[in-house]
Design a protein around this motif. Structure first.
Motif, PDB file in Angstrom:
ATOM      1  N   LEU A 281      61.388  48.295  84.330  1.00 26.77           N
ATOM      2  CA  LEU A 281      61.947  48.374  82.981  1.00 26.77           C
ATOM      3  C   LEU A 281      62.997  49.472  82.880  1.00 26.77           C
ATOM      4  N   SER A 286      64.576  46.009  78.573  1.00 26.37           N
ATOM      5  CA  SER A 286      63.295  46.327  77.948  1.00 26.37           C
ATOM      6  C   SER A 286      63.256  46.000  76.460  1.00 26.37           C
ATOM      7  N   ILE A 291      61.713  40.444  77.634  1.00 23.10           N
ATOM      8  CA  ILE A 291      60.374  40.338  78.210  1.00 23.10           C
ATOM      9  C   ILE A 291      59.717  39.017  77.820  1.00 23.10           C
ATOM     10  N   PRO A 311      58.073  51.461  84.611  1.00 21.01           N
ATOM     11  CA  PRO A 311      59.362  52.048  84.229  1.00 21.01           C
ATOM     12  C   PRO A 311      60.192  52.387  85.465  1.00 21.01           C
ATOM     13  N   VAL A 326      64.744  54.295  80.597  1.00 22.27           N
ATOM     14  CA  VAL A 326      64.167  53.592  79.460  1.00 22.27           C
ATOM     15  C   VAL A 326      63.454  54.586  78.550  1.00 22.27           C
ATOM     16  N   ARG A 330      60.835  52.104  73.741  1.00 18.69           N
ATOM     17  CA  ARG A 330      60.940  50.780  74.352  1.00 18.69           C
ATOM     18  C   ARG A 330      59.685  50.464  75.169  1.00 18.69           C
ATOM     19  N   LEU A 331      59.215  51.448  75.940  1.00 15.22           N
ATOM     20  CA  LEU A 331      58.026  51.225  76.760  1.00 15.22           C
ATOM     21  C   LEU A 331      56.809  50.932  75.888  1.00 15.22           C
ATOM     22  N   ILE A 334      57.089  47.350  74.533  1.00 16.38           N
ATOM     23  CA  ILE A 334      56.769  46.345  75.554  1.00 16.38           C
ATOM     24  C   ILE A 334      55.269  46.323  75.840  1.00 16.38           C
TER      25      ILE A 334
END
Length: 487
Positions: A281, A286, A291, A311, A326, A330-331, A334
């Motif tokens: 990602l 991302s 996804i 990541p 990233v 964003r992480l 997701i």
């Protein structure tokens, strides 16, 4: 009836201790591997596990009992606690904890004719003194640094031109097998870039290795015929997106790349090859839409074994990390989105949670020792780079702090036992030369850096401090330098 050592495990017998070693490939589907990949046990236990399956059960009991001068009934009670046991067993041997994994012994209709490596002169009733093995247990052999893609987030050092030829790599596999190396990992770059990859894999399979294969190369019909002919039934494929424009930005590939990937997945279905997907990602792929599209594509195939999201980590060999890094937002997005997807394959996460990525220092040294990740580089494992240089971890490449030797000049056993290797494994605190490192007067130094199971990541130390700073602490240590990098 036979009682045999679970084929998921191997035994190595050395002076004063033996090792139970878990094979890297999954053989016993009922074993969930809650214990470590290597357990150190007393020599008498190594003797029992080495010999229990050679004869029918009652004959094995009798011969082992006579050799160890232990009553047959007492031995029977002990052994039968290990037959298809549903949890690991903990023993106290002379004040030292010994862990025996679950399902260590199994019922069988045929004997176990495997030959386990035993150092000459080892006696089963020798005193129990755990130590670093005399030769590596696990080995990473980097076949090449070259790839078929040019990923913007690649952590690799891809400048090596003078690489080992096929025959030298094959000879190293032979040497590793003779030394008793149990798990062999073949890495790159991308193994399929090496012209001799079929011969290299064939040698590995001949020596009973099941090397992990990871690639970004869309494989052809001919490739699959070779792999299946060698008994390779699974691979890892890295796929970050199904959007051709995104793939071009991330990997530097043409618009035809995804078409070839699609053909490859259909071939996986045809040839019965299972695929583990790894998606890296970045800020380019991302979004929820990217996804979702990737998930919908993967859901079309029955060959997908699992999907791992990770990541993009900081790399010493990339100059534009901030351009593709990233964000935690964003992480987190997701993670929470994929948590609610109902799939036919598991979705796994590498260093990602509800809050995204977290790399924080522990509040105390005791918490650090208790909870930080464990590293066995140079304790159980060694890496051979594509140049022939040997290092404690392949991700360190030719960082001079960790290079142990060169296979052009020395054999593997001598490199493993070299002065440099032994110094890195156990350097006395009084010998620290860098007065600026907080490790110089740390009270948990020996627990952290001088045990088989070390509480440091050498790669992360290298990323944060650079070369020449191997005496510095892990970035998660309370005394470490602050960092906001994804490590």
């Amino acid at each position: 009836m036979y009682i045999v050592l679970n084929p998921q495990y191997e035994i190595r017998n050395e002076p004063n201790c033996s090792y139970i070693i878990r094979r890297s490939e999954v053989i016993d589907q009922k074993n969930d591997f809650v214990t470590a990949s290597v357990e150190i046990i007393p020599p008498f236990l190594g003797f029992i596990l080495t010999n229990i399956g050679k004869k029918v059960y009652e004959e094995s009991l009798k011969s082992i009992s006579e050799e160890l001068s232990i009553g047959t009934d007492k031995l029977r009670i002990f052994i039968e606690k290990l037959i298809e046991n549903d949890s690991a067993k903990k023993l106290d041997v002379s004040g030292q904890e010994v862990i025996l994994p679950k399902r260590l012994l199994l019922y069988a209709d045929t004997p176990d004719n495997r030959v386990f490596k035993t150092t000459k002169g080892v006696l089963p009733m020798d005193s129990f003194e755990p130590h670093r093995p005399l030769t590596p247990i696990n080995m990473n052999l980097m076949v090449t640094t070259q790839c078929t893609t040019n990923c913007i987030y690649c952590y690799a050092k891809r400048i090596e031109k003078n690489e080992l030829n096929t025959q030298k790599i094959i000879s190293l596999i032979d040497e590793a097998h003779t030394l008793g190396v149990i798990n062999l990992i073949l890495t790159g770059g991308d193994i399929f870039v090496h012209k001799g990859w079929p011969d290299i894999l064939r040698k590995a399979v001949e020596k009973k290795y099941s090397p992990f294969i990871s690639t970004k190369t869309p494989l052809s019909v001919n490739d699959f015929e070779i792999l299946v002919g060698l008994g390779v039934g699974s691979i890892q494929f890295s796929l970050d997106s199904v959007n051709t424009e995104t793939l071009h930005k991330l990997l530097g590939v043409s618009s035809l790349y995804f078409e070839k990937v699609d053909v490859m997945f259909k071939l996986c279905e045809k040839f019965g090859v299972k695929v583990s997907i790894r998606s890296v990602l970045t800020n380019l792929n991302s979004t929820k839409e990217e996804i979702q599209e990737l998930y919908q594509y993967l859901s079309r195939f029955t060959c997908i074994e699992k999907w791992v999201l990770t990541p993009a980590f900081y790399s010493e060999h990339q100059k534009d990390y901030n351009k593709y890094m990233v964000s935690n937002e964003r992480l987190s997005l997701i993670f929470n989105y994929t948590q609610n997807i109902k799939t036919d394959f598991p979705i796994l996460y590498n260093k990602i949670g509800k809050s995204g990525y977290s790399m924080s220092k522990y509040k105390s040294e005791n918490d650090f020792i208790k909870y930080n990740q464990t590293c066995y580089a140079n304790s159980y494992s060694m890496s051979i780079l594509s140049s022939g240089k040997c290092t404690i971890c392949e991700m360190l490449y030719d960082n001079r702090d960790y290079v142990l030797g060169d296979v052009h000049d020395q054999n593997i056993e001598n490199i493993w036992n070299s002065e440099k290797a032994l110094m890195l494994y156990s350097k006395h605190q009084s010998l620290i030369t860098d007065n600026s490192t907080p490790c110089i007067d740390c009270k948990v130094y020996d627990i952290c850096k001088n045990k088989i199971a070390k509480k440091i990541c050498y790669v992360d130390i290298s990323k944060i401090y650079g070369e020449g700073k191997f005496e510095y602490p892990d970035p998660r240590c309370p005394k470490a330098t602050d960092t906001n990098l994804i490590l």
